[in-house]
Design an enzyme around this catalytic site. Structure first.
Site, PDB file in Angstrom:
ATOM      1  N   ASN A 135      -5.406 -14.492 -97.512  1.00  0.00           N
ATOM      2  CA  ASN A 135      -4.582 -15.150 -96.260  1.00  0.00           C
ATOM      3  C   ASN A 135      -5.297 -16.304 -95.524  1.00  0.00           C
ATOM      4  OD1 ASN A 135      -6.001 -13.855 -94.979  1.00  0.00           O
ATOM      5  ND2 ASN A 135      -4.181 -12.571 -93.786  1.00  0.00           N
ATOM      6  N   HIS A 137      -8.037 -15.961 -93.608  1.00  0.00           N
ATOM      7  CA  HIS A 137      -8.475 -15.410 -92.386  1.00  0.00           C
ATOM      8  C   HIS A 137     -10.136 -15.632 -92.428  1.00  0.00           C
ATOM      9  CE1 HIS A 137      -8.683 -10.964 -93.901  1.00  0.00           C
ATOM     10  NE2 HIS A 137     -10.039 -11.654 -94.138  1.00  0.00           N
TER      11      HIS A 137
END
Ligand code: PGA
Length: 242
Positions: A135, A137
């Site tokens: 995602n 991160h």
């Protein structure tokens, strides 16, 4: 960003490790930022092999890890302290007291402040090794995290909990929170080395390199870093335009 593509994960790991080894040889008191998860394991294996074969010494090196789960101490096999000892520190001549991992036990706010102070007192991080989540991160800085964060208590996203479930006996054992260096803490490192391989990282890598700089894709902040080097295998690089 300096993007380096490799045909194989082995070649990527060797090249990323060589940057770290050269830096340690150039400065035996180097301050290294390290990470956990699947991404850095091959790099660590190369560091260990080089230490054994060529004698590169870590006896004056200091290390700071990105993050640690809330509530797990170093005896827990799921803790990042345990991971680091097992995957790297136990195989080098590094002094364990010079290896820092945030503590997820006790007064977390105080642990966060202590950690930033310890990094400062060590003179800041020269090279930070990081991976990227599917995602986007970096460390536990999930989408939506402000770019000015220092070490803080972070809520894990559902995507991250799902990705890390394989390391825990049951999903309900996964902590929902962690202590994580912030995005600003990572940007404060003088050099950032990212390693990413496999198809599952391709979309996040494309957005990180070619998309807008946005808190929705935390790793995109590295476009602003003066010295970020991105090591990719062909799968992780497969969606890049050129
Ligand atoms: P991984 O995780 O190395 O296990 O793929 C990377 C990350 O979530 O930062």
């Amino acid at each position: 960003m300096d993007v380096k593509k490799f045909d194989t994960v082995e070649a990527l790991n060797r090249a990323a490790a060589a940057e770290i080894i050269d830096a340690v040889k150039g400065n035996p008191e180097l301050v290294l930022g390290l990470s956990t998860g699947n991404s850095p394991i091959g790099v660590y294996q190369n560091l260990i092999a080089d230490h054994r074969n060529n004698g590169t010494s870590y006896k004056d090196v200091k290390t700071f890890n990105l993050d640690e789960y809330e509530g797990l101490d170093g005896n827990s096999p799921q803790s990042y302290r345990y991971f680091m000892n097992e995957q790297l520190f136990d195989h080098l001549d590094i002094v364990l007291e010079n290896t820092y991992v945030p503590s997820g036990i006790g007064d977390l706010a105080r642990n966060c402040a202590d950690y930033e102070r310890q990094i400062q007192e060590a003179g800041g991080i020269a090279i930070q090794l990081i991976g990227i989540g599917t995602n986007g991160h970096i460390a536990f800085n999930e989408p939506g995290t402000s770019f000015d964060t220092l070490t803080h208590v972070a809520e894990l996203s559902q995507a991250t909990i799902a990705a890390n479930a394989k390391y825990f006996p049951s999903p309900s054992d996964i902590p929902n929170r962690a202590i994580s260096m912030g995005i600003q803490s990572i940007m404060n490192a003088r050099k950032v080395i990212m390693v990413a391989f496999g198809q599952s990282k391709a979309q996040a890598i494309k957005e990180m390199i070619e998309g807008p700089i946005t808190t929705e894709l935390p790793a995109s902040v590295l476009q602003n870093h003066p010295h970020a080097v991105i090591f990719l295998d062909s799968e992780a690089a497969s969606l890049l335009s050129e």
